[in-house]
Write a protein that holds these residues in place. Structure first.
Motif, PDB file in Angstrom:
ATOM      1  N   ARG A   4       0.850  -1.191   0.000  1.00 29.60           N
ATOM      2  CA  ARG A   4       0.000   0.000   0.000  1.00 29.60           C
ATOM      3  C   ARG A   4       0.879   1.232   0.000  1.00 29.60           C
ATOM      4  O   ARG A   4       1.925   1.272   0.652  1.00 29.60           O
ATOM      5  CB  ARG A   4      -0.984   0.004   1.157  1.00 29.60           C
ATOM      6  CG  ARG A   4      -0.404   0.098   2.510  1.00 29.60           C
ATOM      7  CD  ARG A   4      -1.508  -0.005   3.571  1.00 29.60           C
ATOM      8  NE  ARG A   4      -0.925   0.127   4.875  1.00 29.60           N
ATOM      9  CZ  ARG A   4      -1.183   1.129   5.699  1.00 29.60           C
ATOM     10  NH1 ARG A   4      -2.038   2.048   5.367  1.00 29.60           N
ATOM     11  NH2 ARG A   4      -0.586   1.191   6.858  1.00 29.60           N
ATOM     12  N   ILE A   5       0.443   2.220  -0.760  1.00 28.28           N
ATOM     13  CA  ILE A   5       1.187   3.461  -0.928  1.00 28.28           C
ATOM     14  C   ILE A   5       0.338   4.584  -0.359  1.00 28.28           C
ATOM     15  O   ILE A   5      -0.832   4.727  -0.729  1.00 28.28           O
ATOM     16  CB  ILE A   5       1.510   3.697  -2.412  1.00 28.28           C
ATOM     17  CG1 ILE A   5       2.371   2.552  -2.949  1.00 28.28           C
ATOM     18  CG2 ILE A   5       2.202   5.035  -2.606  1.00 28.28           C
ATOM     19  CD1 ILE A   5       2.550   2.564  -4.443  1.00 28.28           C
ATOM     20  N   PHE A   6       0.914   5.376   0.537  1.00 29.04           N
ATOM     21  CA  PHE A   6       0.158   6.450   1.173  1.00 29.04           C
ATOM     22  C   PHE A   6       1.092   7.560   1.612  1.00 29.04           C
ATOM     23  O   PHE A   6       2.302   7.401   1.650  1.00 29.04           O
ATOM     24  CB  PHE A   6      -0.637   5.922   2.371  1.00 29.04           C
ATOM     25  CG  PHE A   6       0.228   5.376   3.474  1.00 29.04           C
ATOM     26  CD1 PHE A   6       0.567   6.151   4.554  1.00 29.04           C
ATOM     27  CD2 PHE A   6       0.701   4.075   3.423  1.00 29.04           C
ATOM     28  CE1 PHE A   6       1.361   5.643   5.570  1.00 29.04           C
ATOM     29  CE2 PHE A   6       1.495   3.556   4.428  1.00 29.04           C
ATOM     30  CZ  PHE A   6       1.824   4.352   5.503  1.00 29.04           C
ATOM     31  N   LYS A   7       0.493   8.687   1.928  1.00 24.89           N
ATOM     32  CA  LYS A   7       1.238   9.812   2.482  1.00 24.89           C
ATOM     33  C   LYS A   7       0.854   9.910   3.953  1.00 24.89           C
ATOM     34  O   LYS A   7      -0.313  10.123   4.273  1.00 24.89           O
ATOM     35  CB  LYS A   7       0.891  11.101   1.746  1.00 24.89           C
ATOM     36  CG  LYS A   7       1.806  12.237   2.058  1.00 24.89           C
ATOM     37  CD  LYS A   7       1.636  13.361   1.069  1.00 24.89           C
ATOM     38  CE  LYS A   7       2.702  14.399   1.285  1.00 24.89           C
ATOM     39  NZ  LYS A   7       2.549  15.503   0.366  1.00 24.89           N
ATOM     40  N   PRO A   8       1.803   9.701   4.875  1.00 23.29           N
ATOM     41  CA  PRO A   8       1.440   9.630   6.294  1.00 23.29           C
ATOM     42  C   PRO A   8       0.963  10.969   6.835  1.00 23.29           C
ATOM     43  O   PRO A   8       1.407  12.038   6.408  1.00 23.29           O
ATOM     44  CB  PRO A   8       2.736   9.193   6.960  1.00 23.29           C
ATOM     45  CG  PRO A   8       3.804   9.619   6.037  1.00 23.29           C
ATOM     46  CD  PRO A   8       3.231   9.555   4.654  1.00 23.29           C
ATOM     47  N   GLU A  76      -5.288   7.857  -1.146  1.00 22.97           N
ATOM     48  CA  GLU A  76      -5.120   9.259  -1.525  1.00 22.97           C
ATOM     49  C   GLU A  76      -4.829  10.138  -0.307  1.00 22.97           C
ATOM     50  O   GLU A  76      -5.257   9.847   0.807  1.00 22.97           O
ATOM     51  CB  GLU A  76      -6.369   9.774  -2.231  1.00 22.97           C
ATOM     52  CG  GLU A  76      -6.591   9.133  -3.592  1.00 22.97           C
ATOM     53  CD  GLU A  76      -5.463   9.408  -4.575  1.00 22.97           C
ATOM     54  OE1 GLU A  76      -4.861  10.508  -4.516  1.00 22.97           O
ATOM     55  OE2 GLU A  76      -5.176   8.528  -5.381  1.00 22.97           O
ATOM     56  N   GLU A  77      -4.131  11.210  -0.577  1.00 28.50           N
ATOM     57  CA  GLU A  77      -3.762  12.162   0.459  1.00 28.50           C
ATOM     58  C   GLU A  77      -4.992  12.960   0.877  1.00 28.50           C
ATOM     59  O   GLU A  77      -5.775  13.400   0.041  1.00 28.50           O
ATOM     60  CB  GLU A  77      -2.691  13.100  -0.114  1.00 28.50           C
ATOM     61  CG  GLU A  77      -2.309  14.225   0.759  1.00 28.50           C
ATOM     62  CD  GLU A  77      -1.321  15.146   0.068  1.00 28.50           C
ATOM     63  OE1 GLU A  77      -0.777  16.000   0.770  1.00 28.50           O
ATOM     64  OE2 GLU A  77      -1.110  15.026  -1.139  1.00 28.50           O
ATOM     65  N   ARG A  78      -5.175  13.117   2.177  1.00 26.94           N
ATOM     66  CA  ARG A  78      -6.289  13.913   2.678  1.00 26.94           C
ATOM     67  C   ARG A  78      -5.820  15.344   2.865  1.00 26.94           C
ATOM     68  O   ARG A  78      -4.779  15.598   3.471  1.00 26.94           O
ATOM     69  CB  ARG A  78      -6.785  13.369   4.004  1.00 26.94           C
ATOM     70  CG  ARG A  78      -7.391  12.007   3.880  1.00 26.94           C
ATOM     71  CD  ARG A  78      -7.934  11.575   5.201  1.00 26.94           C
ATOM     72  NE  ARG A  78      -8.431  10.215   5.112  1.00 26.94           N
ATOM     73  CZ  ARG A  78      -8.778   9.492   6.131  1.00 26.94           C
ATOM     74  NH1 ARG A  78      -8.685   9.988   7.348  1.00 26.94           N
ATOM     75  NH2 ARG A  78      -9.221   8.274   5.979  1.00 26.94           N
ATOM     76  N   SER A  79      -6.606  16.280   2.356  1.00 25.60           N
ATOM     77  CA  SER A  79      -6.218  17.677   2.504  1.00 25.60           C
ATOM     78  C   SER A  79      -6.667  18.192   3.870  1.00 25.60           C
ATOM     79  O   SER A  79      -7.687  17.779   4.411  1.00 25.60           O
ATOM     80  CB  SER A  79      -6.834  18.527   1.398  1.00 25.60           C
ATOM     81  OG  SER A  79      -8.239  18.461   1.464  1.00 25.60           O
ATOM     82  N   ARG A  80      -5.894  19.073   4.407  1.00 24.54           N
ATOM     83  CA  ARG A  80      -6.158  19.616   5.728  1.00 24.54           C
ATOM     84  C   ARG A  80      -6.903  20.930   5.591  1.00 24.54           C
ATOM     85  O   ARG A  80      -6.538  21.787   4.793  1.00 24.54           O
ATOM     86  CB  ARG A  80      -4.833  19.838   6.435  1.00 24.54           C
ATOM     87  CG  ARG A  80      -4.964  20.268   7.860  1.00 24.54           C
ATOM     88  CD  ARG A  80      -3.626  20.260   8.524  1.00 24.54           C
ATOM     89  NE  ARG A  80      -2.911  21.483   8.234  1.00 24.54           N
ATOM     90  CZ  ARG A  80      -2.012  22.023   9.026  1.00 24.54           C
ATOM     91  NH1 ARG A  80      -1.698  21.436  10.141  1.00 24.54           N
ATOM     92  NH2 ARG A  80      -1.408  23.135   8.708  1.00 24.54           N
ATOM     93  N   LYS A  81      -7.979  21.086   6.357  1.00 28.75           N
ATOM     94  CA  LYS A  81      -8.735  22.332   6.355  1.00 28.75           C
ATOM     95  C   LYS A  81      -8.203  23.222   7.468  1.00 28.75           C
ATOM     96  O   LYS A  81      -8.231  22.853   8.641  1.00 28.75           O
ATOM     97  CB  LYS A  81     -10.213  22.047   6.579  1.00 28.75           C
ATOM     98  CG  LYS A  81     -10.836  21.229   5.478  1.00 28.75           C
ATOM     99  CD  LYS A  81     -12.275  20.927   5.781  1.00 28.75           C
ATOM    100  CE  LYS A  81     -12.836  20.023   4.713  1.00 28.75           C
ATOM    101  NZ  LYS A  81     -14.205  19.584   5.025  1.00 28.75           N
ATOM    102  N   ILE A  82      -7.711  24.374   7.086  1.00 29.76           N
ATOM    103  CA  ILE A  82      -7.131  25.294   8.053  1.00 29.76           C
ATOM    104  C   ILE A  82      -8.169  26.361   8.385  1.00 29.76           C
ATOM    105  O   ILE A  82      -8.708  27.018   7.502  1.00 29.76           O
ATOM    106  CB  ILE A  82      -5.851  25.947   7.502  1.00 29.76           C
ATOM    107  CG1 ILE A  82      -4.820  24.868   7.216  1.00 29.76           C
ATOM    108  CG2 ILE A  82      -5.318  26.984   8.473  1.00 29.76           C
ATOM    109  CD1 ILE A  82      -3.576  25.380   6.536  1.00 29.76           C
ATOM    110  N   LYS A  83      -8.472  26.496   9.669  1.00 31.25           N
ATOM    111  CA  LYS A  83      -9.393  27.524  10.133  1.00 31.25           C
ATOM    112  C   LYS A  83      -8.568  28.654  10.724  1.00 31.25           C
ATOM    113  O   LYS A  83      -7.964  28.489  11.791  1.00 31.25           O
ATOM    114  CB  LYS A  83     -10.329  26.964  11.201  1.00 31.25           C
ATOM    115  CG  LYS A  83     -11.200  25.843  10.712  1.00 31.25           C
ATOM    116  CD  LYS A  83     -12.028  25.300  11.859  1.00 31.25           C
ATOM    117  CE  LYS A  83     -12.789  24.074  11.426  1.00 31.25           C
ATOM    118  NZ  LYS A  83     -13.515  23.459  12.547  1.00 31.25           N
TER     119      LYS A  83
END
Length: 101
Positions: A4-8, A76-83
């Motif tokens: 499995r290939i992922f972005k930690p 897939e890489e999950r994007s971070r929501k910045i508040k």
């Protein structure tokens, strides 16, 4: 072999994003984990789960897996929501509830 290939994701113990810029390839476990009868430690005969390869990009990881004949799954890489926050918002006049601890 299945990999499995992922972005930690960043760990909970750090406030920065160190060591989360590279893509990682891990092998899926092939053997069940069993407790050792004498000591009670968990272990298995599968040593491939100790191998963790890092790559600069997702394409490099996919190319490596295809070159060595591994079937792969990409998470897939999950994007971070910045508040955006400011300390001054605690004392704003339009605040609905009073600021208390």
């Amino acid at each position: 072999m299945e990999v499995r290939i992922f972005k930690p994701a960043k760990t909970a113990m750090q406030s920065g994003r160190a060591k989360s810029n590279s893509w990682v390839m891990e092998f899926e476990p092939r053997d069940a984990v069993r407790p050792d009868p004498l000591m009670g430690w968990s272990g298995s005969a599968d040593t491939s789960k100790q191998v963790r390869l890092s790559f600069d990009s997702r394409e490099d990881a996919v190319a490596y897996a295809e070159k060595h004949g591994h079937s792969y799954t990409i998470h897939e890489e999950r994007s971070r929501k910045i508040k955006p926050k400011a300390y001054a918002d605690n004392f704003a006049y339009h605040r609905i509830a009073p600021w208390t601890h």
